[in-house]
Design a protein around this motif. Structure first.
Motif: not given
Length: 153
Positions: A133-137
């Motif tokens: 998965p990718g994750f954006t902050v």
């Protein structure tokens, strides 16, 4: 009419088969991504006011926790599907009429538990859990800026 029936212990299969090991390895990698996202968020917070930090942190923590739960559920679902597919192949190979989940078996002789045989058959299985998965902050969520994000995968 004789029915040929067996049962399996899914918890045992998950914990003692390579499927459980592969699932845990996947979750460890996902956890590394999410921890890196938290660390990236901490760096971003240093340039924010205390109020903005609290708001962004709350959103980021909620997103990280939700992502973790989704990934755990997804990995478990794929693991269980792999096990169920192998149980069905076993049932066909052994010409059994049915294989029950051991959790619903009230009473049976242990010879009808085929969990060990399923574990043995799963030793050569390599599970594909999909892309990591990718994750954006969020960097400036409070100010409504959507172009200031850090993506991790």
């Amino acid at each position: 009419m004789n029915k040929k029936i067996a049962y399996v212990n899914f918890a045992k299969i998950i914990t003692e088969s390579p499927v459980g090991v592969q699932e845990q390895e996947r979750l460890n990698k996902v956890k590394e991504i999410l921890v890196a996202a938290e660390l990236a968020a901490q760096q971003i917070y240093t340039s924010m006011s205390e109020e903005d930090i609290q708001r962004n942190r709350a959103v980021d923590i909620a997103n990280i926790n939700q992502s973790w739960q989704i990934e755990q559920q997804n990995a478990r679902s794929i693991s269980l599907k792999t096990i169920v597919d192998e149980v069905e192949n076993y049932r066909k190979d052994k010409n059994l009429d049915m294989i029950l989940n051991g959790e619903i078996v009230v009473s049976a002789e242990s010879k009808f538990d085929v969990s060990e045989e399923i574990i043995e058959r799963l030793k050569e299985v390599c599970i594909e859990y999909g892309e990591m998965p990718g994750f954006t902050v969020n960097q400036n969520l409070v100010e409504g800026k959507t172009n200031d994000v850090t993506s991790l995968s």
